[in-house]
Scaffold this motif. Structure first.
Motif, short mmCIF file in Angstrom:
data_model
loop_
_atom_site.label_atom_id
_atom_site.label_comp_id
_atom_site.label_asym_id
_atom_site.label_seq_id
_atom_site.Cartn_x
_atom_site.Cartn_y
_atom_site.Cartn_z
N TRP A 30 -108.36 -48.49 35.21
CA TRP A 30 -108.60 -49.59 36.05
C TRP A 30 -109.40 -50.71 35.33
N THR A 31 -109.12 -51.94 35.61
CA THR A 31 -109.77 -53.15 35.14
C THR A 31 -110.12 -54.11 36.24
N LEU A 32 -111.38 -55.03 35.86
CA LEU A 32 -111.72 -55.90 36.76
C LEU A 32 -110.95 -57.14 36.40
N THR A 33 -110.44 -58.05 37.29
CA THR A 33 -109.57 -59.13 36.84
C THR A 33 -110.50 -60.58 36.94
N ARG A 34 -111.44 -60.65 37.73
CA ARG A 34 -112.43 -61.69 38.09
C ARG A 34 -113.85 -61.63 37.41
N HIS A 35 -114.25 -62.76 37.13
CA HIS A 35 -115.67 -62.66 36.42
C HIS A 35 -116.72 -62.32 37.49
N GLU A 36 -116.71 -62.45 38.68
CA GLU A 36 -117.69 -62.10 39.71
C GLU A 36 -117.76 -60.52 39.79
N GLY A 37 -116.69 -59.95 39.99
CA GLY A 37 -116.49 -58.56 39.80
C GLY A 37 -117.17 -57.84 38.62
N ALA A 38 -116.67 -58.73 37.46
CA ALA A 38 -117.24 -57.96 36.13
C ALA A 38 -118.56 -58.04 36.06
N ARG A 39 -119.13 -59.08 36.32
CA ARG A 39 -120.72 -59.27 36.19
C ARG A 39 -121.47 -58.20 37.15
N ALA A 40 -120.90 -58.12 38.55
CA ALA A 40 -121.76 -57.08 39.34
C ALA A 40 -121.41 -55.87 38.70
N MET A 41 -120.31 -55.46 38.18
CA MET A 41 -120.27 -54.25 37.48
C MET A 41 -121.14 -53.86 36.40
N LEU A 42 -121.25 -54.96 35.55
CA LEU A 42 -121.96 -54.74 34.29
C LEU A 42 -123.59 -54.66 34.82
N ALA A 43 -123.86 -55.19 35.92
CA ALA A 43 -125.46 -55.37 36.43
C ALA A 43 -125.61 -53.95 37.18
N ASP A 44 -124.49 -53.33 37.31
CA ASP A 44 -124.75 -52.11 38.11
C ASP A 44 -125.19 -50.75 37.29
N ALA A 45 -126.25 -50.14 37.46
CA ALA A 45 -126.66 -48.98 36.53
C ALA A 45 -125.74 -47.76 36.44
N PHE A 47 -122.64 -47.77 36.32
CA PHE A 47 -121.76 -48.35 35.42
C PHE A 47 -122.27 -48.20 33.75
N ALA A 48 -123.45 -47.65 33.57
CA ALA A 48 -123.90 -47.71 32.14
C ALA A 48 -123.03 -46.82 31.36
N ILE A 49 -122.89 -47.39 30.10
CA ILE A 49 -122.07 -46.88 29.05
C ILE A 49 -122.87 -45.63 28.47
N THR A 50 -122.14 -44.50 28.43
CA THR A 50 -122.71 -43.35 27.78
C THR A 50 -121.54 -42.74 26.82
N SER A 51 -122.10 -41.67 26.09
CA SER A 51 -120.86 -41.11 25.30
C SER A 51 -119.81 -40.31 25.88
N GLY A 52 -119.95 -40.13 27.24
CA GLY A 52 -118.80 -39.63 28.27
C GLY A 52 -118.10 -40.55 28.80
N SER A 53 -118.42 -42.06 28.44
CA SER A 53 -117.79 -43.14 29.09
C SER A 53 -116.46 -43.43 28.26
N PHE A 54 -116.28 -42.98 27.02
CA PHE A 54 -115.07 -43.43 26.32
C PHE A 54 -113.96 -42.36 26.46
N LEU A 55 -112.79 -43.03 26.82
CA LEU A 55 -111.50 -42.38 26.43
C LEU A 55 -111.24 -42.07 25.03
N THR A 69 -118.72 -45.38 18.32
CA THR A 69 -119.30 -46.85 18.18
C THR A 69 -120.58 -46.99 18.53
N MET A 70 -121.17 -48.05 18.45
CA MET A 70 -122.52 -48.45 18.56
C MET A 70 -122.71 -48.59 20.20
N SER A 71 -121.67 -48.89 20.79
CA SER A 71 -121.89 -49.05 22.38
C SER A 71 -122.16 -47.67 22.79
N GLU A 72 -121.98 -46.61 22.20
CA GLU A 72 -122.23 -45.03 22.60
C GLU A 72 -123.39 -44.72 22.14
N MET A 73 -124.18 -45.74 21.37
CA MET A 73 -125.45 -45.04 21.00
C MET A 73 -126.52 -45.47 22.08
#
Length: 119
Positions: A30-45, A47-55, A69-73
Motif C-alpha cells: 500500500w502506498t500513500l498518494t497525497r502529500h498530507e498523508g505522507a507527511r502525517a505517516m512520516l511524523a508517526d512513530a 511507522f519508524a523504519i526498522t530492519s524488519g520494515s523492508f521486503l 541499506t543505511m535506512s535500516e541502520m
C-alpha cells in the motif's frame, strides 16, 4: 505506470489517498498518494523504519547482508556512515568533482577488468 508514472500517480491521487501497488517480485503493498498523508505517516512513530520494515526479494540467505541499506541502520552505525557520505552530497563538492568523475570511473572499470582477467 512505468511508461508514464506522473499520469499514473496523478490518477491514483485523484481516486484515493491510499493505493494498492503491485510490484514484480514483491507482495502487494500500500502506498500513500497525497502529500498530507505522507507527511502525517512520516511524523508517526508507529511507522519508524526498522530492519524488519523492508521486503526482500527471494535471494539466498548469504546475500541478504549485502542488500542492507543505511535506512535500516540505527544510532551510531547510521551516523558514522552518514558522516562519511554527506560531503559528497553537498552541491559545492559535487560541482568540484564533476571533471574528475570520467577519469575516476575509467580507472575503476580498468582495474575491475584487469582483476577479472587475472592481471
Amino acid at each position: 505506470m512505468v511508461g508514464d508514472p506522473f499520469t499514473a500517480y496523478g490518477r491514483a491521487r485523484e481516486r484515493s489517498p491510499i493505493a494498492r501497488v503491485l510490484t514484480p517480485g514483491l507482495p502487494p503493498l500500500w502506498t500513500l498518494t497525497r502529500h498530507e498523508g505522507a507527511r502525517a505517516m512520516l511524523a508517526d512513530a508507529r511507522f519508524a523504519i526498522t530492519s524488519g520494515s523492508f521486503l526482500r526479494p527471494d535471494v539466498p540467505e548469504d546475500c541478504l547482508p549485502y542488500m542492507r541499506t543505511m535506512s535500516e541502520m540505527d544510532g551510531p552505525e547510521h551516523l558514522r556512515l552518514r558522516r562519511l557520505v554527506a560531503p559528497a552530497g553537498r552541491r559545492r563538492s559535487r560541482r568540484g568533482s564533476r571533471g574528475r568523475r570520467p577519469g575516476t570511473s575509467r580507472r575503476i572499470v580498468q582495474d575491475l577488468s584487469a582483476g577479472l582477467a587475472g592481471g
